[in-house]
Design a protein around this motif. Structure first.
Motif, PDB file in Angstrom:
ATOM      1  N   ILE A  46       0.459  -0.995   0.358  1.00  0.00           N
ATOM      2  CA  ILE A  46      -0.298   0.260   0.043  1.00  0.00           C
ATOM      3  C   ILE A  46       1.113   1.299  -0.077  1.00  0.00           C
ATOM      4  CG2 ILE A  46      -1.794   1.421   1.281  1.00  0.00           C
ATOM      5  CD1 ILE A  46      -2.782  -1.211   0.199  1.00  0.00           C
ATOM      6  N   VAL A  47       1.921   1.913  -1.043  1.00  0.00           N
ATOM      7  CA  VAL A  47       2.117   2.964  -1.084  1.00  0.00           C
ATOM      8  C   VAL A  47       1.614   3.821  -2.158  1.00  0.00           C
ATOM      9  CG1 VAL A  47       4.205   4.235  -2.138  1.00  0.00           C
ATOM     10  CG2 VAL A  47       4.040   2.148  -0.312  1.00  0.00           C
ATOM     11  N   ARG A  48       1.635   4.502  -1.994  1.00  0.00           N
ATOM     12  CA  ARG A  48       0.430   5.787  -3.362  1.00  0.00           C
ATOM     13  C   ARG A  48       1.412   7.115  -3.980  1.00  0.00           C
ATOM     14  NH1 ARG A  48      -5.390   4.982  -4.604  1.00  0.00           N
ATOM     15  NH2 ARG A  48      -4.545   6.822  -5.294  1.00  0.00           N
ATOM     16  N   GLY A  54      -0.612   3.329  -7.812  1.00  0.00           N
ATOM     17  CA  GLY A  54       0.412   2.448  -6.746  1.00  0.00           C
ATOM     18  C   GLY A  54       1.491   2.133  -7.023  1.00  0.00           C
ATOM     19  N   PRO A 100      -3.251  10.755   5.431  1.00  0.00           N
ATOM     20  CA  PRO A 100      -3.131   9.219   4.761  1.00  0.00           C
ATOM     21  C   PRO A 100      -3.744   8.663   4.671  1.00  0.00           C
ATOM     22  CG  PRO A 100      -2.371   9.965   7.065  1.00  0.00           C
ATOM     23  CD  PRO A 100      -2.542  11.272   6.719  1.00  0.00           C
ATOM     24  N   ASN A 102      -6.083   7.650   2.836  1.00  0.00           N
ATOM     25  CA  ASN A 102      -6.036   6.325   1.799  1.00  0.00           C
ATOM     26  C   ASN A 102      -4.781   5.150   2.249  1.00  0.00           C
ATOM     27  OD1 ASN A 102      -8.524   8.356   0.578  1.00  0.00           O
ATOM     28  ND2 ASN A 102      -7.056   8.088  -1.081  1.00  0.00           N
ATOM     29  N   ARG A 103      -4.123   5.665   2.510  1.00  0.00           N
ATOM     30  CA  ARG A 103      -3.014   5.111   2.771  1.00  0.00           C
ATOM     31  C   ARG A 103      -3.423   3.870   4.067  1.00  0.00           C
ATOM     32  NH1 ARG A 103      -0.673   8.672   1.364  1.00  0.00           N
ATOM     33  NH2 ARG A 103       0.552   8.835   3.607  1.00  0.00           N
ATOM     34  N   LEU A 331      -6.340   0.055  -5.295  1.00  0.00           N
ATOM     35  CA  LEU A 331      -5.103   1.081  -4.792  1.00  0.00           C
ATOM     36  C   LEU A 331      -6.145   2.509  -5.545  1.00  0.00           C
ATOM     37  CD1 LEU A 331      -1.728  -0.400  -4.792  1.00  0.00           C
ATOM     38  CD2 LEU A 331      -3.277   1.014  -2.914  1.00  0.00           C
TER      39      LEU A 331
END
Length: 468
Positions: A46-48, A54, A100, A102-103, A331
């Motif tokens: 989970i990294v945007r 993603g 954060p 959304n993460r 993502l």
């Protein structure tokens, strides 16, 4: 509504309601970090980046810096090659987030910290929406509605202008406003009656708000109205231009009864047809029309409202017996992100896996979980066949129940697709041969009992319900 549609809808919707038995066991202190068994591996991904795409920290796979959903990009490219004429495109625009939210996966913050994050998000989204509205007008488009708590805007504009839209600094990602559709002895066969006596407190849903995002709820049904006042405490429609909240499709009422019906028609067998949380309050958030169809923006609007009004109605659970086709990775998928925002606000979101587990020839299909069921923070539930018995020893996975792995994807720098491939569903539960309330708008009314029984041994009394 046809007989086949009636039965198909029920199969897809029933399975996920049993999750309320597990949710309500811990209703005093819900702290959810709901993921599939490979959650640690999944959460590492989970990294945007700032573009909204993603990136996998596990595989270090380079991700193309695109801000457009793959199916929408395909249509825009086909248009540019002259395959068809320009047309108006309904879209959902994800705004760039300043927090954060959304993460995050789960409710790991204090209420004060959560509230501060949402306040920051809402303020920023309001400003971004104003700027975006002006830019859309220049592209011959318009903002239809903004969802400040979830960070989305529904809009329409010419398909030919999509690539200009994604150049806006306020835009993180653009997806088509995909169509959604309904998907779809309960206390005994799920084990709820065995659990209740083991608890030191009464667990029946009292004081808890359950939001049903569906085709509506027949609030006047006696199953929801044990005394004078109905336990359906709110009716609200999120269908554009349609304020009606009556359930003419029948799906939402059936689902609500399995979640929180209080068994008014047991013919002397008290509690036999109880829902999992028979004393819970219900919120009728209508997002599907009279044909059981809607759009992702309808569901996002309901989720956005639910977050803003969570405290007022003590909304602890949201049921989404619906889904859209999964193209985007979780993502980037707007319905997944909106559901995740609800989870991060402290609401347990339960979604159906879907009803696409086999093709017309009866062959098993895999990778057919829909959105928002592909979202790791959502509890996704598939269906089992109980064969009409209370025992779980003879239960088998229903052939029609959608199966994983999830197949939403992102596009890598080399043009290859990276599929999510998450293990879903998270749980399975009874999915057919269940009794629940019938809406007055249903095609098979029964004024004597108010019940409808799908695919069962009572077809002699109701021949129209016969299923082969």
């Amino acid at each position: 509504m046809s007989q086949s549609a009636q039965v198909s809808v029920t199969k897809r919707s029933i399975a996920n309601i049993v999750m309320f038995s597990l949710v309500l066991m811990n209703v005093a202190s819900i702290r959810i970090f709901a993921q599939s068994p490979t959650s640690k591996r999944q959460n590492a991904e989970i990294v945007r980046d700032e573009t909204g795409s993603g990136q996998s920290t596990e595989l270090n796979a380079p991700v193309r810096k695109t801000k457009i959903a793959p199916d929408l990009e395909e249509r825009a490219n086909e248009l540019s090659r002259g395959f068809y004429a320009d047309e108006n495109q309904k879209v959902i625009i994800e705004l760039k987030s300043e927090t954060p939210l959304n993460r995050m996966f789960g409710n790991n913050l204090s209420d004060a910290d959560k509230n501060a994050l949402f306040e920051t998000e809402v303020k920023g989204n309001r400003e971004k929406t104003g700027v975006l509205a002006e830019n859309l007008l220049k592209l011959r488009g318009r903002v239809k509605k903004s969802f400040l708590n979830t960070g989305f805007v529904s809009a329409d504009l010419p398909l030919s202008k999509i690539k200009e839209l994604i150049e806006n600094d306020e835009v993180a990602y653009v997806s088509p406003d995909r169509e959604t559709g309904a998907t779809g002895h309960i206390e005994t066969t799920t084990g709820t009656t065995l659990v209740r006596p083991l608890l030191t407190t009464t667990v029946n849903g009292a004081g808890v708000g359950i939001a049903i995002l569906d085709s509506g709820i027949e609030g006047t049904h006696a199953d929801f109205k044990p005394l004078i006042t109905s336990r359906v405490v709110l009716h609200r429609s999120f269908l554009p231009g349609n304020t009606a909240t009556a359930d003419k499709f029948g799906h939402g009422t059936h689902v609500a009864g399995l979640a929180a019906g209080n068994d008014i028609f047991s013919n002397g067998a008290s509690g036999y047809y109880n829902g999992i949380a028979p004393n819970a309050s219900l919120l009728n958030l209508r997002v599907l029309d009279d044909n059981g169809r809607g759009s992702a923006s309808n569901a996002i609007a309901a989720l956005d409202w639910m977050i803003a009004n969570k405290a007022t109605y003590n909304i602890r659970v949201a049921n989404m017996s619906l889904g859209a086709g999964a193209r985007d990775s979780y993502l980037n998928d707007p319905l997944c992100l909106a559901a995740r925002r609800a989870v991060n606000a402290g609401i347990v979101v339960v979604a159906s896996a879907g009803n696409n587990g086999k093709d017309a020839a009866g062959n098993k299909l895999y990778g057919t979980i829909g959105s928002p069921g592909i979202e790791p923070s959502v509890i996704t539930v598939g269906a089992v066949n109980t064969f009409g018995t209370d025992s779980r020893a003879d239960d088998t996975i229903a052939s029609y129940s959608s199966k994983g792995p999830t197949r939403g994807y992102r596009t890598l720098a080399n043009g290859a697709r990276k599929y999510d491939n998450l293990i879903k569903p998270d749980l399975v539960a009874p999915g057919n041969k269940l009794i629940a309330p019938e809406s007055l708008g249903n095609e098979f009314p029964d004024s004597a009992t108010g019940w409808i029984y799908y695919k069962n041994n009572m077809v002699s009394a109701y021949p129209s319900l016969q299923v082969t």
